[in-house]
Design an enzyme around this catalytic site. Structure first.
Site, PDB file in Angstrom:
ATOM      1  N   GLY A   1      40.868  47.987  37.623  1.00 57.42           N
ATOM      2  CA  GLY A   1      41.250  47.520  38.961  1.00 57.42           C
ATOM      3  C   GLY A   1      42.421  46.560  38.899  1.00 57.42           C
ATOM      4  O   GLY A   1      42.505  45.602  39.671  1.00 57.42           O
ATOM      5  N   ALA A   2      43.349  46.836  37.978  1.00 57.30           N
ATOM      6  CA  ALA A   2      44.401  45.845  37.666  1.00 57.30           C
ATOM      7  C   ALA A   2      45.750  46.155  38.304  1.00 57.30           C
ATOM      8  O   ALA A   2      46.740  45.511  37.986  1.00 57.30           O
ATOM      9  CB  ALA A   2      44.560  45.718  36.147  1.00 57.30           C
TER      10      ALA A   2
ATOM     11  N   ARG B   1      46.570  45.378  41.158  1.00 52.64           N
ATOM     12  CA  ARG B   1      46.943  44.215  41.988  1.00 52.64           C
ATOM     13  C   ARG B   1      45.896  43.118  41.814  1.00 52.64           C
ATOM     14  O   ARG B   1      44.902  43.289  41.096  1.00 52.64           O
ATOM     15  CB  ARG B   1      47.038  44.632  43.452  1.00 52.64           C
ATOM     16  CG  ARG B   1      45.704  45.056  44.029  1.00 52.64           C
ATOM     17  CD  ARG B   1      45.744  45.171  45.544  1.00 52.64           C
ATOM     18  NE  ARG B   1      44.395  45.225  46.059  1.00 52.64           N
ATOM     19  CZ  ARG B   1      43.922  46.209  46.824  1.00 52.64           C
ATOM     20  NH1 ARG B   1      44.703  47.195  47.178  1.00 52.64           N
ATOM     21  NH2 ARG B   1      42.681  46.177  47.240  1.00 52.64           N
TER      22      ARG B   1
ATOM     23  N   VAL C   1      36.292  54.002  37.965  1.00 53.85           N
ATOM     24  CA  VAL C   1      35.287  53.472  37.043  1.00 53.85           C
ATOM     25  C   VAL C   1      33.872  53.961  37.337  1.00 53.85           C
ATOM     26  O   VAL C   1      32.980  53.803  36.501  1.00 53.85           O
ATOM     27  CB  VAL C   1      35.310  51.918  36.990  1.00 53.85           C
ATOM     28  CG1 VAL C   1      36.642  51.405  36.475  1.00 53.85           C
ATOM     29  CG2 VAL C   1      34.943  51.292  38.333  1.00 53.85           C
TER      30      VAL C   1
ATOM     31  N   SER D   1      30.868  36.609  40.762  1.00 56.23           N
ATOM     32  CA  SER D   1      31.393  35.926  41.960  1.00 56.23           C
ATOM     33  C   SER D   1      30.436  34.801  42.335  1.00 56.23           C
ATOM     34  O   SER D   1      29.231  34.878  42.032  1.00 56.23           O
ATOM     35  CB  SER D   1      31.472  36.917  43.128  1.00 56.23           C
ATOM     36  OG  SER D   1      31.683  36.232  44.353  1.00 56.23           O
TER      37      SER D   1
ATOM     38  N   TYR E   1      27.071  43.137  47.852  1.00 55.86           N
ATOM     39  CA  TYR E   1      28.004  42.504  46.907  1.00 55.86           C
ATOM     40  C   TYR E   1      27.294  41.397  46.104  1.00 55.86           C
ATOM     41  O   TYR E   1      27.480  41.270  44.894  1.00 55.86           O
ATOM     42  CB  TYR E   1      29.172  41.936  47.714  1.00 55.86           C
ATOM     43  CG  TYR E   1      30.320  41.372  46.931  1.00 55.86           C
ATOM     44  CD1 TYR E   1      31.270  42.213  46.345  1.00 55.86           C
ATOM     45  CD2 TYR E   1      30.497  39.996  46.811  1.00 55.86           C
ATOM     46  CE1 TYR E   1      32.354  41.685  45.661  1.00 55.86           C
ATOM     47  CE2 TYR E   1      31.575  39.462  46.124  1.00 55.86           C
ATOM     48  CZ  TYR E   1      32.507  40.312  45.551  1.00 55.86           C
ATOM     49  OH  TYR E   1      33.580  39.793  44.869  1.00 55.86           O
TER      50      TYR E   1
ATOM     51  N   ALA F   1      25.099  42.967  43.558  1.00 54.41           N
ATOM     52  CA  ALA F   1      25.919  43.511  42.461  1.00 54.41           C
ATOM     53  C   ALA F   1      26.415  42.389  41.553  1.00 54.41           C
ATOM     54  O   ALA F   1      26.352  42.504  40.322  1.00 54.41           O
ATOM     55  CB  ALA F   1      27.102  44.293  43.033  1.00 54.41           C
TER      56      ALA F   1
HETATM   57  P1  NAP Z   1      41.534  43.543  45.072  1.00 60.23           P
HETATM   58  O1  NAP Z   1      42.798  42.819  45.314  1.00 60.23           O
HETATM   59  O2  NAP Z   1      40.904  44.292  46.197  1.00 60.23           O
HETATM   60  O3  NAP Z   1      41.754  44.507  43.817  1.00 60.23           O
HETATM   61  C1  NAP Z   1      40.721  45.341  43.364  1.00 60.23           C
HETATM   62  C2  NAP Z   1      41.319  46.522  42.653  1.00 60.23           C
HETATM   63  O4  NAP Z   1      40.234  47.343  42.185  1.00 60.23           O
HETATM   64  C3  NAP Z   1      42.180  47.401  43.585  1.00 60.23           C
HETATM   65  O5  NAP Z   1      43.407  47.720  42.964  1.00 60.23           O
HETATM   66  C4  NAP Z   1      41.301  48.635  43.786  1.00 60.23           C
HETATM   67  O6  NAP Z   1      42.035  49.833  43.985  1.00 60.23           O
HETATM   68  C5  NAP Z   1      40.573  48.696  42.449  1.00 60.23           C
HETATM   69  N1  NAP Z   1      39.390  49.553  42.521  1.00 60.23           N
HETATM   70  C6  NAP Z   1      38.503  49.670  43.536  1.00 60.23           C
HETATM   71  N2  NAP Z   1      37.593  50.600  43.245  1.00 60.23           N
HETATM   72  C7  NAP Z   1      37.909  51.109  42.026  1.00 60.23           C
HETATM   73  C8  NAP Z   1      37.346  52.114  41.203  1.00 60.23           C
HETATM   74  N3  NAP Z   1      36.254  52.802  41.573  1.00 60.23           N
HETATM   75  N4  NAP Z   1      37.936  52.378  40.009  1.00 60.23           N
HETATM   76  C9  NAP Z   1      39.040  51.698  39.629  1.00 60.23           C
HETATM   77  N5  NAP Z   1      39.620  50.732  40.358  1.00 60.23           N
HETATM   78  C10 NAP Z   1      39.054  50.447  41.553  1.00 60.23           C
HETATM   79  O7  NAP Z   1      40.388  42.538  44.554  1.00 60.23           O
HETATM   80  P2  NAP Z   1      40.482  41.135  43.763  1.00 60.23           P
HETATM   81  O8  NAP Z   1      40.311  40.058  44.757  1.00 60.23           O
HETATM   82  O9  NAP Z   1      41.617  41.119  42.824  1.00 60.23           O
HETATM   83  O10 NAP Z   1      39.088  41.208  42.953  1.00 60.23           O
HETATM   84  C11 NAP Z   1      39.003  41.548  41.575  1.00 60.23           C
HETATM   85  C12 NAP Z   1      37.588  41.282  41.090  1.00 60.23           C
HETATM   86  O11 NAP Z   1      37.249  39.904  41.298  1.00 60.23           O
HETATM   87  C13 NAP Z   1      36.527  42.092  41.853  1.00 60.23           C
HETATM   88  O12 NAP Z   1      35.499  42.470  40.967  1.00 60.23           O
HETATM   89  C14 NAP Z   1      36.014  41.097  42.860  1.00 60.23           C
HETATM   90  O13 NAP Z   1      34.718  41.419  43.300  1.00 60.23           O
HETATM   91  C15 NAP Z   1      36.067  39.809  42.048  1.00 60.23           C
HETATM   92  N6  NAP Z   1      36.103  38.593  42.874  1.00 60.23           N
HETATM   93  C16 NAP Z   1      37.133  38.343  43.737  1.00 60.23           C
HETATM   94  C17 NAP Z   1      37.143  37.173  44.472  1.00 60.23           C
HETATM   95  C18 NAP Z   1      38.244  36.833  45.429  1.00 60.23           C
HETATM   96  O14 NAP Z   1      38.125  35.801  46.123  1.00 60.23           O
HETATM   97  N7  NAP Z   1      39.330  37.590  45.513  1.00 60.23           N
HETATM   98  C19 NAP Z   1      36.075  36.257  44.352  1.00 60.23           C
HETATM   99  C20 NAP Z   1      35.054  36.545  43.475  1.00 60.23           C
HETATM  100  C21 NAP Z   1      35.071  37.715  42.731  1.00 60.23           C
HETATM  101  P3  NAP Z   1      42.354  50.362  45.475  1.00 60.23           P
HETATM  102  O15 NAP Z   1      43.296  49.382  46.055  1.00 60.23           O
HETATM  103  O16 NAP Z   1      42.991  51.693  45.245  1.00 60.23           O
HETATM  104  O17 NAP Z   1      41.055  50.406  46.206  1.00 60.23           O
END
Ligand code: NAP
Length: 251
Positions: A13-14, A16, A62, A140, A152, A155
């Site tokens: 998921g890298a 972005r 994934v 998280s 969530y 999970a």
């Molecule tokens: P994000 O900006 O939405 O990025 C998530 C990435 O994962 C996107 O590029 C998405 O692709 C990809 N993805 C989704 N489903 C996938 C799959 N089945 N296989 C491969 N890639 C997939 O999220 P983020 O904020 O960077 O979050 C990253 C991680 O940190 C996540 O696990 C999230 O739960 C955790 N987290 C985030 C926060 C926060 O405040 N941002 C807080 C706590 C935990 P698409 O764009 O194509 O869907």
């Protein structure tokens, strides 16, 4: 000399957000980095911008066993090995329990738990054979409960149990397994939450900063710094842990 010279890292998921931040930090510290994401074009664009000596973008869902196996095999073949896996891919499908659909539940559990399971199982073969590996899972603060996030939260709490169990099973093979539990990090995921709540993105960020003990929101670089430590050899006596990187939000 970088801490990651000679190492190969996969970050899921890298394309972005937090994953891209972690991939960039690993590349800056010398790693060859594979950016895995649903869309290979976007994954390759991010990989190309890392400034790494060796980087690869791979299209991978994934939650799909065959896709995961192909992706891991391709990384090992094209980047010459595998030493670090970061299970970062994530989605949200927020709703109050009475409105949450089975699809909302399955989709979120699928990406975070089935995804981390499939990726870790595929990577452990190389890790165990070479008696070296690092797995980092993204949990998280929502693991401790968050209104509208039953799927969530379940999970992300599951990710913590998964982390402790893999640490127990793989420790004897030189594999460390840890988790990071971020608080509010400015990414597309939290911007989407603002839009869903019909709030202005900047105002949503400001309110979250105001409510945080250190009076700011987090950025992908905050998570990347912790990831770079936990997946380094300096952290080789740390395993099975979840590090909260949240500005003290959980206190
Ligand atoms: P994000 O900006 O939405 O990025 C998530 C990435 O994962 C996107 O590029 C998405 O692709 C990809 N993805 C989704 N489903 C996938 C799959 N089945 N296989 C491969 N890639 C997939 O999220 P983020 O904020 O960077 O979050 C990253 C991680 O940190 C996540 O696990 C999230 O739960 C955790 N987290 C985030 C926060 C926060 O405040 N941002 C807080 C706590 C935990 P698409 O764009 O194509 O869907």
């Amino acid at each position: 000399m970088g801490r990651y010279d000679g190492r190969v890292a996969i970050v899921t998921g890298a394309a972005r957000g937090i994953g891209a931040g972690i991939a960039k930090r690993f590349a800056d510290e010398g790693a060859a980095v594979a950016v895995l994401d649903l869309d290979e074009g976007q994954a390759s664009a991010t990989a190309g911008g890392l400034g790494a000596a060796k980087a690869l973008g791979v299209g991978c869902n994934v939650t799909d066993e065959a896709s995961v196996q192909d992706a891991v095999a391709r990384v090992v073949a094209e980047l010459g090995g595998l030493h670090v896996l970061v299970n970062n891919a994530g989605i949200t499908r927020d709703n109050l329990l009475f409105k949450m659909t089975v699809d909302d539940w399955d989709a979120v559990l699928g990406v975070h738990l089935r995804g981390a399971f499939l990726m870790s199982r595929a990577a452990q073969k190389t890790f165990v054979e070479q008696k070296y590996g690092k797995i980092l899972n993204l949990s998280s603060v929502s693991a401790n409960g968050n209104r509208g996030q039953a799927n969530y939260s379940a999970a992300k709490a599951g990710v913590q149990g998964f982390t402790r169990t893999l640490a127990l099973e793989l420790g004897a093979f030189g594999v460390n397994v840890n988790a990071i539990a971020p608080g509010f990090i400015a990414t597309e995921m939290t911007d989407d939450t603002a839009r869903r709540l019909k709030m202005d993105v900047d105002e949503f960020r400001r309110l979250n900063a105001e409510a945080n003990p250190v009076k700011r929101i987090g950025h992908p670089e905050d998570i990347a710094a912790a990831a770079a430590f936990l997946c380094s050899d300096e952290a080789s006596y740390i395993t099975g842990q979840t590090l909260y990187v949240d500005g003290g939000a959980k206190i």
